[in-house]
Design a protein around this motif. Structure first.
Motif, PDB file in Angstrom:
ATOM      1  N   LYS A 273      70.555  82.612 -26.004  1.00  0.00           N
ATOM      2  CA  LYS A 273      69.974  82.153 -24.734  1.00  0.00           C
ATOM      3  C   LYS A 273      68.712  81.337 -24.970  1.00  0.00           C
ATOM      4  CE  LYS A 273      68.275  85.235 -21.714  1.00  0.00           C
ATOM      5  NZ  LYS A 273      68.209  86.232 -20.620  1.00  0.00           N
ATOM      6  N   LEU A 274      68.533  80.312 -24.151  1.00  0.00           N
ATOM      7  CA  LEU A 274      67.337  79.480 -24.210  1.00  0.00           C
ATOM      8  C   LEU A 274      66.826  79.295 -22.788  1.00  0.00           C
ATOM      9  CD1 LEU A 274      66.643  76.479 -26.456  1.00  0.00           C
ATOM     10  CD2 LEU A 274      66.291  76.186 -24.011  1.00  0.00           C
ATOM     11  N   GLU A 275      65.519  79.514 -22.577  1.00  0.00           N
ATOM     12  CA  GLU A 275      64.929  79.437 -21.236  1.00  0.00           C
ATOM     13  C   GLU A 275      63.655  78.593 -21.269  1.00  0.00           C
ATOM     14  OE1 GLU A 275      64.870  83.576 -19.338  1.00  0.00           O
ATOM     15  OE2 GLU A 275      65.230  84.032 -21.461  1.00  0.00           O
ATOM     16  N   LEU A 276      63.500  77.743 -20.273  1.00  0.00           N
ATOM     17  CA  LEU A 276      62.273  76.966 -20.132  1.00  0.00           C
ATOM     18  C   LEU A 276      62.136  76.475 -18.699  1.00  0.00           C
ATOM     19  CD1 LEU A 276      62.587  73.288 -21.286  1.00  0.00           C
ATOM     20  CD2 LEU A 276      64.564  74.805 -21.400  1.00  0.00           C
ATOM     21  N   THR A 277      60.924  76.097 -18.340  1.00  0.00           N
ATOM     22  CA  THR A 277      60.671  75.444 -17.059  1.00  0.00           C
ATOM     23  C   THR A 277      60.614  73.941 -17.294  1.00  0.00           C
ATOM     24  OG1 THR A 277      59.435  77.343 -16.218  1.00  0.00           O
ATOM     25  CG2 THR A 277      59.064  75.233 -15.130  1.00  0.00           C
ATOM     26  N   HIS A 278      61.419  73.193 -16.553  1.00  0.00           N
ATOM     27  CA  HIS A 278      61.491  71.746 -16.763  1.00  0.00           C
ATOM     28  C   HIS A 278      60.118  71.126 -16.488  1.00  0.00           C
ATOM     29  CE1 HIS A 278      62.831  67.608 -16.606  1.00  0.00           C
ATOM     30  NE2 HIS A 278      64.051  67.990 -16.959  1.00  0.00           N
ATOM     31  N   PRO A 279      59.594  70.339 -17.437  1.00  0.00           N
ATOM     32  CA  PRO A 279      58.239  69.773 -17.278  1.00  0.00           C
ATOM     33  C   PRO A 279      58.063  68.885 -16.056  1.00  0.00           C
ATOM     34  CG  PRO A 279      58.987  69.557 -19.549  1.00  0.00           C
ATOM     35  CD  PRO A 279      60.171  70.009 -18.747  1.00  0.00           C
ATOM     36  N   LYS A 284      63.663  76.085 -13.228  1.00  0.00           N
ATOM     37  CA  LYS A 284      63.887  77.059 -14.286  1.00  0.00           C
ATOM     38  C   LYS A 284      65.256  76.811 -14.895  1.00  0.00           C
ATOM     39  CE  LYS A 284      63.054  80.886 -16.662  1.00  0.00           C
ATOM     40  NZ  LYS A 284      61.968  80.980 -17.649  1.00  0.00           N
ATOM     41  N   ILE A 285      65.285  76.524 -16.192  1.00  0.00           N
ATOM     42  CA  ILE A 285      66.539  76.253 -16.890  1.00  0.00           C
ATOM     43  C   ILE A 285      66.866  77.451 -17.786  1.00  0.00           C
ATOM     44  CG2 ILE A 285      67.715  74.768 -18.561  1.00  0.00           C
ATOM     45  CD1 ILE A 285      65.826  72.514 -17.637  1.00  0.00           C
ATOM     46  N   ILE A 286      68.052  78.018 -17.598  1.00  0.00           N
ATOM     47  CA  ILE A 286      68.513  79.128 -18.429  1.00  0.00           C
ATOM     48  C   ILE A 286      69.884  78.757 -18.987  1.00  0.00           C
ATOM     49  CG2 ILE A 286      69.114  81.576 -18.529  1.00  0.00           C
ATOM     50  CD1 ILE A 286      67.299  82.048 -16.145  1.00  0.00           C
ATOM     51  N   CYS A 287      69.991  78.687 -20.298  1.00  0.00           N
ATOM     52  CA  CYS A 287      71.249  78.331 -20.957  1.00  0.00           C
ATOM     53  C   CYS A 287      71.760  79.508 -21.773  1.00  0.00           C
ATOM     54  CB  CYS A 287      71.061  77.126 -21.879  1.00  0.00           C
ATOM     55  SG  CYS A 287      70.599  75.608 -21.033  1.00  0.00           S
ATOM     56  N   HIS A 288      72.988  79.935 -21.505  1.00  0.00           N
ATOM     57  CA  HIS A 288      73.660  80.953 -22.315  1.00  0.00           C
ATOM     58  C   HIS A 288      74.649  80.243 -23.234  1.00  0.00           C
ATOM     59  CE1 HIS A 288      72.283  83.325 -18.837  1.00  0.00           C
ATOM     60  NE2 HIS A 288      72.214  84.331 -19.677  1.00  0.00           N
ATOM     61  N   ALA A 289      74.676  80.632 -24.488  1.00  0.00           N
ATOM     62  CA  ALA A 289      75.546  79.985 -25.464  1.00  0.00           C
ATOM     63  C   ALA A 289      76.731  80.887 -25.807  1.00  0.00           C
ATOM     64  CB  ALA A 289      74.764  79.659 -26.737  1.00  0.00           C
ATOM     65  N   THR A 299      82.135  90.787 -31.368  1.00  0.00           N
ATOM     66  CA  THR A 299      83.253  91.244 -30.552  1.00  0.00           C
ATOM     67  C   THR A 299      82.788  92.177 -29.435  1.00  0.00           C
ATOM     68  OG1 THR A 299      84.691  91.126 -32.492  1.00  0.00           O
ATOM     69  CG2 THR A 299      85.495  92.394 -30.614  1.00  0.00           C
ATOM     70  N   GLY A 300      83.293  91.920 -28.234  1.00  0.00           N
ATOM     71  CA  GLY A 300      83.001  92.814 -27.118  1.00  0.00           C
ATOM     72  C   GLY A 300      81.675  92.565 -26.436  1.00  0.00           C
ATOM     73  N   ILE A 301      80.945  91.534 -26.840  1.00  0.00           N
ATOM     74  CA  ILE A 301      79.641  91.231 -26.232  1.00  0.00           C
ATOM     75  C   ILE A 301      79.786  90.030 -25.305  1.00  0.00           C
ATOM     76  CG2 ILE A 301      77.241  90.585 -26.691  1.00  0.00           C
ATOM     77  CD1 ILE A 301      78.019  93.396 -27.632  1.00  0.00           C
ATOM     78  N   ASP A 302      79.283  90.152 -24.093  1.00  0.00           N
ATOM     79  CA  ASP A 302      79.290  89.046 -23.140  1.00  0.00           C
ATOM     80  C   ASP A 302      77.952  88.300 -23.254  1.00  0.00           C
ATOM     81  OD1 ASP A 302      79.437  87.287 -21.036  1.00  0.00           O
ATOM     82  OD2 ASP A 302      79.353  88.822 -19.466  1.00  0.00           O
TER      83      ASP A 302
END
Length: 306
Positions: A273-279, A284-289, A299-302
């Motif tokens: 995961k990467l999180e930042l506030t757009h300058p 608020k930007i939250i990216c899940h990879a 295995t088995g992790i969301d």
């Protein structure tokens, strides 16, 4: 959220209420922490306008003023664009986040190298007709997977660099470590330096740079003698998570460089995961990879639950 839009080479920003009374100079210097060299260049090249007129950098801005900044002039990529199938997690006119696969460097170490995430990202921009000197804001090891942040122009790149230094960009990692961790939550605060006996390896060293890793146990597997941990970095030293867990006797599974067993063909580490506030927009930007690895290490992790 602050209203912005791209108008050709220009970024248009509608001044919000909270910036009322702020000068352009203060906006660049205090709010964005823009570097002096870039700021000076924009001033000299008349690259800033207020309501369509050349900007007086010392006059206070008013709410709903239109501020234009020339940010999108075409540039040479600086590296060779090269096609690779990559997954884009987020993209706008200023930045993008890419999900890096394993067995790929973040950036080339020599001009002839083209099999890197930076080369692939440059090709992605080229395919959209964008000519940008794309720049990675941080990097991941060759066999570490997950979210990597890129800047599309030098101005946003400098702002993001400063945000990274101030720990305003949060990166969350998942790691499978050998053994069962007895402490369920804690930190490892050991300085990291180069290993003089090995060209690429790092080690805990009193003379090294400050390094702080926070961790939390998510799951234990007594059958395989593995622990799944979530990690946050206060600092971003080379191989930091790998070095720290090896130092406390729990090397990452598959991490042969730091004493791990060949459980997998690579170290079990993923930037989930990467999180930042757009300058510019203050969004608020939250990216899940998602996991790209065919070995199903996690295995088995969301990843979206982290």
């Amino acid at each position: 959220m602050i209203k912005t839009s791209r108008k050709g080479e220009w970024l248009e920003i509608i001044i919000p209420e909270e910036w009322d009374g702020t000068s352009v100079q203060d906006l660049f210097r205090t709010i964005w922490n823009a570097p002096k060299k870039l700021t000076h260049s924009l001033r000299m090249e008349k690259g800033v306008r207020i309501n369509g007129q050349g900007a007086d950098w010392t006059v206070s801005l008013n709410q709903n003023d239109r501020l234009d900044i020339r940010l999108f002039s075409e540039q040479d990529f600086g590296i060779q664009p090269s096609y690779h199938d990559i997954a884009i997690l987020y993209e706008d006119d200023h930045l993008l986040v890419v999900n890096k696969p394993s067995n790929m460097d973040t950036h080339p170490n020599s001009p002839e190298e083209t099999n890197t995430l930076a080369n692939a990202t440059a090709y992605h921009l080229l395919s959209q007709g964008e000519y940008r000197q794309v720049k990675h804001v941080h990097r991941l090891d060759r066999d570490t997977t997950g979210a990597v942040l890129f800047a599309k122009h030098s101005f946003i790149g400098s702002i993001l660099d400063h945000m990274l230094e101030k720990r305003e960009i949060k990166r969350t990692y998942l790691a499978l470590v050998e053994g069962i961790l007895k402490v369920k939550k804690g930190s490892i605060t050991e300085p990291i330096g180069r290993d003089r006996h090995h060209a690429t390896r790092r080690r805990v060293s009193p003379s090294g740079q400050k390094a702080v890793t926070y961790f939390e146990v998510l799951k234990t597997d007594h059958k395989q003698n593995l622990t799944l941990v979530k990690c946050f970095l206060e600092t971003g030293r080379t191989h930091q998570i790998r070095v720290h867990f090896s130092h406390i006797g729990h090397p990452l599974a598959g991490d042969l460089l730091y004493g791990g067993k060949p459980t997998f063909s690579r170290q079990a580490l993923h930037a989930v995961k990467l999180e930042l506030t757009h300058p510019f927009t203050e969004e608020k930007i939250i990216c899940h990879a998602p996991f790209l690895d065919k070995q199903n290490i996690f295995t088995g992790i969301d990843p979206y639950s982290i």
